[in-house]
Design an enzyme around this catalytic site. Structure first.
Site, mmCIF file in Angstrom:
data_model
loop_
_atom_site.group_PDB
_atom_site.id
_atom_site.type_symbol
_atom_site.label_atom_id
_atom_site.label_comp_id
_atom_site.label_asym_id
_atom_site.label_seq_id
_atom_site.Cartn_x
_atom_site.Cartn_y
_atom_site.Cartn_z
ATOM 1 N N SER A 39 25.935 -14.791 -11.769
ATOM 2 C CA SER A 39 25.565 -15.380 -13.062
ATOM 3 C C SER A 39 25.386 -16.893 -13.007
ATOM 4 O O SER A 39 24.739 -17.469 -13.872
ATOM 5 C CB SER A 39 26.593 -15.027 -14.133
ATOM 6 O OG SER A 39 27.822 -15.685 -13.894
ATOM 7 N N LYS A 107 31.148 -20.287 -16.286
ATOM 8 C CA LYS A 107 29.837 -20.490 -16.911
ATOM 9 C C LYS A 107 29.684 -21.979 -17.243
ATOM 10 O O LYS A 107 30.604 -22.780 -17.095
ATOM 11 C CB LYS A 107 29.710 -19.688 -18.215
ATOM 12 C CG LYS A 107 30.089 -18.218 -18.128
ATOM 13 C CD LYS A 107 29.032 -17.368 -17.475
ATOM 14 C CE LYS A 107 29.438 -15.895 -17.485
ATOM 15 N NZ LYS A 107 28.509 -15.053 -16.698
#
Length: 280
Positions: A39, A107
């Site tokens: 990700s 993230k």
């Protein structure tokens, strides 16, 4: 003076002392993490082993490693024994998954409290809570657009690892969010933004979200291959754990050591083009 130092030395060399010192280091200074998914490609890669700076945003409530059992009383329920400033826009952050707090995610903080976010197909837009003057003073003119009659910034972060690579096996996240939205399961609201054109067969062409107080909108750099705040909402400060610090080991999918990444600060890996390249 020598006697206390001798006692400390002897204690640190005992099994009990070693365990206590290691736990203090893990609880308050740095903790090891591994990047398990793609990700954050191509900034952080699958198989990057890194240390997280635990004190970057205050000191989070200590948990026993692996068991994830808290070992400190969190009297004000903010997830920290010492509160600090939260992540800044653009920071890469380690935090606990809002749906499964025992699982850690990595993230980028796309937006902070009070910011507005618009997600369209293969595009992200940010309206900082400080308003128009702040936008004009802090972002390139070519990135400033008008949506809903207000100023937004198109793709405000210029890190080279950010990408919209399509993975046929995963599918388009916009389409997935459409499905969730039609089932009333999306944290983002459907939006018809006139400036973005037609939504085709849909009666909307984007998704909108305003970040609540003391929360953060987190999104992966590998935008089309990331489960993030677009799907489960913003992350409260109490779940913020720290900031990636440096990579101490790295293996590719063939179990070959990526020597060039070892010892590199994450701030270097996300900005130096020599270390930003596609990986499977």
């Amino acid at each position: 003076m020598k006697k206390p130092l001798k006692k400390l030395y002897d204690f640190s060399n005992s099994w009990t002392g070693t365990i206590i010192l290691v736990l203090i280091f893990i609880f308050f200074v740095a903790q090891a993490f591994v990047i398990p998914s793609g990700s954050m490609k191509n900034s952080l890669l699958i198989g990057d082993f890194l240390f997280a700076k635990k004190f970057a945003y205050g000191v989070p409530t200590p948990h026993i490693p692996w068991l994830e059992i808290p070992v400190w009383f969190d009297s004000d329920n903010d997830g920290h024994i010492i509160k600090g400033k939260g992540p800044k826009r653009g920071d890469i952050v380690i935090f606990r998954n809002p749906k499964e707090p025992k699982i850690h995610f990595v993230k980028r903080a796309f937006a902070i409290s009070g910011d507005e976010v618009i997600f369209a197909r293969n595009a992200m837009y940010l309206r900082p809570n400080e308003g128009d003057d702040f936008i004009e003073q802090n972002y390139p003119q070519e990135d400033i657009v008008e949506l809903f009659g207000k100023k937004f910034v198109y793709e405000p972060y210029k890190f080279k690892g950010i990408n919209y690579t399509i993975n046929p096996a995963v599918g388009d996240p916009f389409d997935k969010l459409v499905q969730l939205s039609l089932l009333n399961l999306s944290p983002m609201n459907q939006a018809q933004v006139p400036e973005l054109g037609s939504g085709g067969e849909l009666y909307f062409n984007a998704f909108y979200f305003k970040v609540p107080k003391d929360e953060y909108f987190m999104i992966g750099d590998n935008r089309n291959n990331s489960e993030d705040s677009r799907f489960w909402g913003s992350v409260p400060y109490r779940l913020i754990e720290g900031k990636p610090w440096f990579v101490y080991f790295s293996l590719d999918k063939n179990y070959k050591i990526r020597w060039e990444r070892i010892g590199r600060l994450v701030s270097t890996l996300e900005t130096d083009e020599r270390y930003i390249y596609p990986q499977d």
